[in-house]
Each structure stands twice: as structure tokens, then as C-alpha cells.
Design a protein around this motif. Structure first.
Motif, PDB file in Angstrom:
ATOM      1  N   ALA A   1     -31.540   0.491  -3.848  1.00  0.00           N
ATOM      2  CA  ALA A   1     -32.441  -0.781  -3.448  1.00  0.00           C
ATOM      3  C   ALA A   1     -32.151  -0.930  -2.076  1.00  0.00           C
ATOM      4  O   ALA A   1     -31.183  -0.636  -1.542  1.00  0.00           O
ATOM      5  N   ARG A   2     -33.230  -1.504  -1.251  1.00  0.00           N
ATOM      6  CA  ARG A   2     -33.261  -1.840  -0.045  1.00  0.00           C
ATOM      7  C   ARG A   2     -33.717  -3.198   0.489  1.00  0.00           C
ATOM      8  O   ARG A   2     -34.846  -3.521  -0.296  1.00  0.00           O
ATOM      9  N   VAL A   3     -33.237  -3.823   1.443  1.00  0.00           N
ATOM     10  CA  VAL A   3     -33.434  -5.170   1.552  1.00  0.00           C
ATOM     11  C   VAL A   3     -33.465  -5.470   3.096  1.00  0.00           C
ATOM     12  O   VAL A   3     -32.328  -4.852   3.761  1.00  0.00           O
ATOM     13  N   MET A   4     -34.294  -5.925   3.803  1.00  0.00           N
ATOM     14  CA  MET A   4     -34.314  -6.164   5.328  1.00  0.00           C
ATOM     15  C   MET A   4     -33.763  -7.496   5.458  1.00  0.00           C
ATOM     16  O   MET A   4     -34.248  -8.474   4.440  1.00  0.00           O
ATOM     17  N   ILE A   5     -32.790  -7.882   6.067  1.00  0.00           N
ATOM     18  CA  ILE A   5     -31.968  -9.118   6.308  1.00  0.00           C
ATOM     19  C   ILE A   5     -31.912  -9.464   7.831  1.00  0.00           C
ATOM     20  O   ILE A   5     -31.980  -8.619   8.615  1.00  0.00           O
ATOM     21  N   ALA A   6     -32.309 -10.656   8.075  1.00  0.00           N
ATOM     22  CA  ALA A   6     -32.313 -11.312   9.474  1.00  0.00           C
ATOM     23  C   ALA A   6     -31.492 -12.505   9.420  1.00  0.00           C
ATOM     24  O   ALA A   6     -31.526 -13.432   8.636  1.00  0.00           O
ATOM     25  N   HIS A   7     -30.696 -12.630  10.695  1.00  0.00           N
ATOM     26  CA  HIS A   7     -29.976 -13.926  11.047  1.00  0.00           C
ATOM     27  C   HIS A   7     -30.797 -14.221  12.337  1.00  0.00           C
ATOM     28  O   HIS A   7     -30.818 -13.662  13.247  1.00  0.00           O
ATOM     29  N   GLN A   8     -31.133 -15.712  12.245  1.00  0.00           N
ATOM     30  CA  GLN A   8     -31.752 -16.191  13.381  1.00  0.00           C
ATOM     31  C   GLN A   8     -31.156 -17.592  13.913  1.00  0.00           C
ATOM     32  O   GLN A   8     -31.243 -18.384  12.782  1.00  0.00           O
ATOM     33  N   PRO A   9     -30.537 -17.701  14.870  1.00  0.00           N
ATOM     34  CA  PRO A   9     -30.136 -16.920  15.848  1.00  0.00           C
ATOM     35  C   PRO A   9     -29.151 -16.005  15.151  1.00  0.00           C
ATOM     36  O   PRO A   9     -28.643 -16.095  14.167  1.00  0.00           O
ATOM     37  N   ALA A  10     -28.801 -15.068  16.035  1.00  0.00           N
ATOM     38  CA  ALA A  10     -27.982 -13.813  15.459  1.00  0.00           C
ATOM     39  C   ALA A  10     -26.415 -14.470  15.094  1.00  0.00           C
ATOM     40  O   ALA A  10     -25.819 -13.537  14.359  1.00  0.00           O
ATOM     41  N   GLY A  11     -25.925 -15.217  15.974  1.00  0.00           N
ATOM     42  CA  GLY A  11     -24.510 -15.463  15.626  1.00  0.00           C
ATOM     43  C   GLY A  11     -23.601 -14.353  15.875  1.00  0.00           C
ATOM     44  O   GLY A  11     -24.113 -13.564  16.706  1.00  0.00           O
ATOM     45  N   LYS A  12     -22.703 -14.328  15.029  1.00  0.00           N
ATOM     46  CA  LYS A  12     -21.641 -13.239  15.234  1.00  0.00           C
ATOM     47  C   LYS A  12     -21.653 -12.411  13.981  1.00  0.00           C
ATOM     48  O   LYS A  12     -20.773 -11.477  13.915  1.00  0.00           O
ATOM     49  N   MET A  13     -22.812 -12.154  13.309  1.00  0.00           N
ATOM     50  CA  MET A  13     -22.778 -11.268  12.204  1.00  0.00           C
ATOM     51  C   MET A  13     -22.900  -9.968  12.216  1.00  0.00           C
ATOM     52  O   MET A  13     -22.155  -8.971  11.732  1.00  0.00           O
ATOM     53  N   GLU A  14     -23.315  -9.596  13.508  1.00  0.00           N
ATOM     54  CA  GLU A  14     -23.229  -8.276  13.562  1.00  0.00           C
ATOM     55  C   GLU A  14     -22.099  -7.609  13.920  1.00  0.00           C
ATOM     56  O   GLU A  14     -21.504  -6.458  13.643  1.00  0.00           O
ATOM     57  N   GLU A  15     -21.483  -8.404  14.746  1.00  0.00           N
ATOM     58  CA  GLU A  15     -20.132  -8.118  15.203  1.00  0.00           C
ATOM     59  C   GLU A  15     -18.987  -8.138  14.010  1.00  0.00           C
ATOM     60  O   GLU A  15     -18.163  -7.190  13.866  1.00  0.00           O
ATOM     61  N   TYR A  16     -19.633  -9.022  13.233  1.00  0.00           N
ATOM     62  CA  TYR A  16     -18.405  -9.276  11.602  1.00  0.00           C
ATOM     63  C   TYR A  16     -18.730  -7.999  10.886  1.00  0.00           C
ATOM     64  O   TYR A  16     -17.580  -7.452  10.330  1.00  0.00           O
TER      65      TYR A  16
ATOM     66  N   PRO B   1     -20.233  -1.550   5.892  1.00  0.00           N
ATOM     67  CA  PRO B   1     -19.145  -2.702   5.829  1.00  0.00           C
ATOM     68  C   PRO B   1     -18.528  -2.987   4.449  1.00  0.00           C
ATOM     69  O   PRO B   1     -17.563  -3.423   4.113  1.00  0.00           O
ATOM     70  N   PHE B   2     -19.468  -2.600   3.457  1.00  0.00           N
ATOM     71  CA  PHE B   2     -19.116  -2.861   1.921  1.00  0.00           C
ATOM     72  C   PHE B   2     -19.348  -1.613   1.213  1.00  0.00           C
ATOM     73  O   PHE B   2     -20.162  -0.704   1.511  1.00  0.00           O
ATOM     74  N   GLU B   3     -18.499  -1.298   0.235  1.00  0.00           N
ATOM     75  CA  GLU B   3     -18.537  -0.214  -0.736  1.00  0.00           C
ATOM     76  C   GLU B   3     -20.173   0.147  -1.280  1.00  0.00           C
ATOM     77  O   GLU B   3     -20.508  -1.019  -1.777  1.00  0.00           O
TER      78      GLU B   3
ATOM     79  N   LYS C   1     -31.851  -2.848  13.136  1.00  0.00           N
ATOM     80  CA  LYS C   1     -33.163  -2.696  13.523  1.00  0.00           C
ATOM     81  C   LYS C   1     -33.316  -3.374  14.846  1.00  0.00           C
ATOM     82  O   LYS C   1     -34.075  -2.931  15.758  1.00  0.00           O
ATOM     83  N   VAL C   2     -32.765  -4.650  14.851  1.00  0.00           N
ATOM     84  CA  VAL C   2     -32.863  -5.450  16.080  1.00  0.00           C
ATOM     85  C   VAL C   2     -31.319  -5.695  16.114  1.00  0.00           C
ATOM     86  O   VAL C   2     -31.132  -6.887  15.549  1.00  0.00           O
ATOM     87  N   SER C   3     -30.870  -5.582  17.337  1.00  0.00           N
ATOM     88  CA  SER C   3     -29.472  -6.082  17.722  1.00  0.00           C
ATOM     89  C   SER C   3     -29.587  -7.250  18.299  1.00  0.00           C
ATOM     90  O   SER C   3     -30.410  -7.777  18.889  1.00  0.00           O
TER      91      SER C   3
ATOM     92  N   SER D   1     -16.894  -2.588   8.651  1.00  0.00           N
ATOM     93  CA  SER D   1     -17.069  -1.267   8.882  1.00  0.00           C
ATOM     94  C   SER D   1     -15.944  -0.497   9.380  1.00  0.00           C
ATOM     95  O   SER D   1     -15.780   0.612   8.978  1.00  0.00           O
ATOM     96  N   GLU D   2     -15.259  -0.826  10.266  1.00  0.00           N
ATOM     97  CA  GLU D   2     -14.150  -0.346  10.859  1.00  0.00           C
ATOM     98  C   GLU D   2     -12.919  -0.689  10.004  1.00  0.00           C
ATOM     99  O   GLU D   2     -11.820   0.164  10.424  1.00  0.00           O
ATOM    100  N   GLY D   3     -12.954  -1.336   9.104  1.00  0.00           N
ATOM    101  CA  GLY D   3     -11.841  -1.388   8.156  1.00  0.00           C
ATOM    102  C   GLY D   3     -10.739  -2.737   8.750  1.00  0.00           C
ATOM    103  O   GLY D   3      -9.678  -2.774   7.993  1.00  0.00           O
ATOM    104  N   VAL D   4     -11.397  -3.591   9.376  1.00  0.00           N
ATOM    105  CA  VAL D   4     -10.539  -4.474  10.092  1.00  0.00           C
ATOM    106  C   VAL D   4      -9.861  -5.491   8.810  1.00  0.00           C
ATOM    107  O   VAL D   4      -8.758  -5.953   8.852  1.00  0.00           O
ATOM    108  N   ALA D   5     -10.729  -5.757   7.795  1.00  0.00           N
ATOM    109  CA  ALA D   5     -10.226  -6.676   6.983  1.00  0.00           C
ATOM    110  C   ALA D   5      -9.509  -5.975   5.520  1.00  0.00           C
ATOM    111  O   ALA D   5      -9.069  -6.635   4.766  1.00  0.00           O
ATOM    112  N   ARG D   6      -9.287  -4.687   5.753  1.00  0.00           N
ATOM    113  CA  ARG D   6      -9.060  -3.749   4.424  1.00  0.00           C
ATOM    114  C   ARG D   6      -7.697  -4.364   4.245  1.00  0.00           C
ATOM    115  O   ARG D   6      -7.443  -4.443   2.733  1.00  0.00           O
ATOM    116  N   ASN D   7      -6.809  -4.665   4.803  1.00  0.00           N
ATOM    117  CA  ASN D   7      -5.291  -5.309   4.465  1.00  0.00           C
ATOM    118  C   ASN D   7      -4.970  -6.729   4.588  1.00  0.00           C
ATOM    119  O   ASN D   7      -3.978  -7.139   4.628  1.00  0.00           O
TER     120      ASN D   7
END
Length: 191
Positions: A138-153, A52-54, A61-63, A158-164
């Protein structure tokens, strides 16, 4: 008994009768594979990492789909220094567990220096951000609980939706996914 009363009573009984079945269906859908699953190191749950970012690769790991929206966990591998804007999640707690490298993690007014083995927790509605510091990977494990809509975001980015998009459009995209920008990224002196 009047017909209208009988129909209302029938509707109420039908609704009450369906509750256990709806609950069973929901619990069954949530449990999915009763054996659990394993996601190997350096692998993504769905077999396809996203960026999603350069200079950043996310390995889910868990969807959110695995937990009926209960949580979303991903590993972020970062090469580039820096991190996201200061932001606030409306309904999601977030935590960071550092696997490799070093990060600055700001939660509220406190900025933590976190290294491998350290965990930092950020409660919902408290502004937070983080930044990778130093050279190398560097590597970091990040969790959102509840998931909300972060995975979708992240997938959309990553698909370039926000590019322009304009900054106003990006702000609306963030809000539609349960969070908002409240300030700039962490600034720090590069070593």
C-alpha cells in the motif's frame, strides 16, 4: 542630543534599515531553485529513502528545507499491516492521500476507510492515527504543514536512535519533535 540618546536612535535606525534586507534574504533562501523541481515516482528528493518503521519505506517528495519549514511531504510504501500510535501534533496539520491499497484513518472520534484517490485531513491538536489494512503493498502520500520537526524525527528513527530507548525516553523524543502519544494504534480485525 545626548550620546546615549544618539546611540539608541542609531540602534533603532539600524534595526529598521535591516528589516527589508533580512526579509529579502529570507525570501531568497526560501525560493531556492526558481525553476522548481521534479521527484520521480519511486524516488526520494535527496536520493536516499528512509525506513523509520519495520516494513515501511519513506520517499521524501518535498523537504522542509525546500519550503523554509512550510511543509514536509513524503510517500510511505507499506507492506506490514498496522500503523503508528494515536498521537497529537502541537503545531502541524497532517493529511493522507491514498495512492494504493486501503487504510483506516482516525481523526478525533471518526475513523475513515480510505482507498486509492481518497484524502483525509487531520488538523493540529486533534488526535489521529492510521493503519494499513489488507494484504500486499500500500502507498500513501502524507504531508505535514508546517513541516515542524517530523522529517528530522523520521530520519532519527531510521538511523536507530530510538531502538534501545525506554517508553519514557521515546515520549520525550516525540515531544522534542512537536507531538505526543495519546493512545494506542488503531485495532481492527484482520481479514
Amino acid at each position: 542630543m545626548k550620546r546615549s540618546t544618539f546611540l539608541k536612535l542609531g540602534a533603532v535606525m539600524g534595526a529598521l534599515f535591516s528589516i527589508p534586507f533580512n526579509l529579502i534574504a529570507k525570501l531568497s533562501a526560501r525560493s531556492g531553485d526558481e525553476k522548481g523541481f521534479k521527484v520521480e515516482a519511486g524516488k526520494d528528493r535527496a536520493g536516499k529513502s528512509i525506513s523509520p518503521f519495520e516494513g515501511d519505506v519513506f520517499y521524501t517528495k518535498v523537504s522542509a528545507k525546500d519550503t523554509d519549514g512550510g511543509m514536509f511531504v513524503f510517500e510511505s510504501t507499506r507492506i506490514k499491516e498496522g500503523g503508528p500510535i494515536l498521537h497529537t501534533h502541537y503545531e502541524t496539520d497532517e493529511w493522507w492521500y491514498v495512492l494504493q491499497g486501503e487504510f483506516l484513518i482516525r481523526v478525533g472520534e471518526t475513523t475513515y476507510t480510505a482507498k486509492a484517490g481518497d484524502l483525509v485531513f487531520g488538523p493540529r491538536m486533534v488526535p489521529h492515527t492510521f493503519a494499513k489494512i489488507g494484504k500486499g503493498e500500500a502507498r500513501v502520500m502524507i504531508a505535514h504543514q508546517p513541516a515542524g520537526k517530523m522529517e528530522e524525527y523520521f530520519r532519527k528513527l531510521s538511523e536507530g536512535v530510538a531502538r534501545n530507548m525506554t517508553e519514557e525516553e521515546r515520549n520525550e523524543l516525540r515531544k522534542a519533535h512537536g507531538f505526543e502519544k495519546v493512545g494506542p494504534p488503531i485495532t481492527y480485525l484482520k481479514q
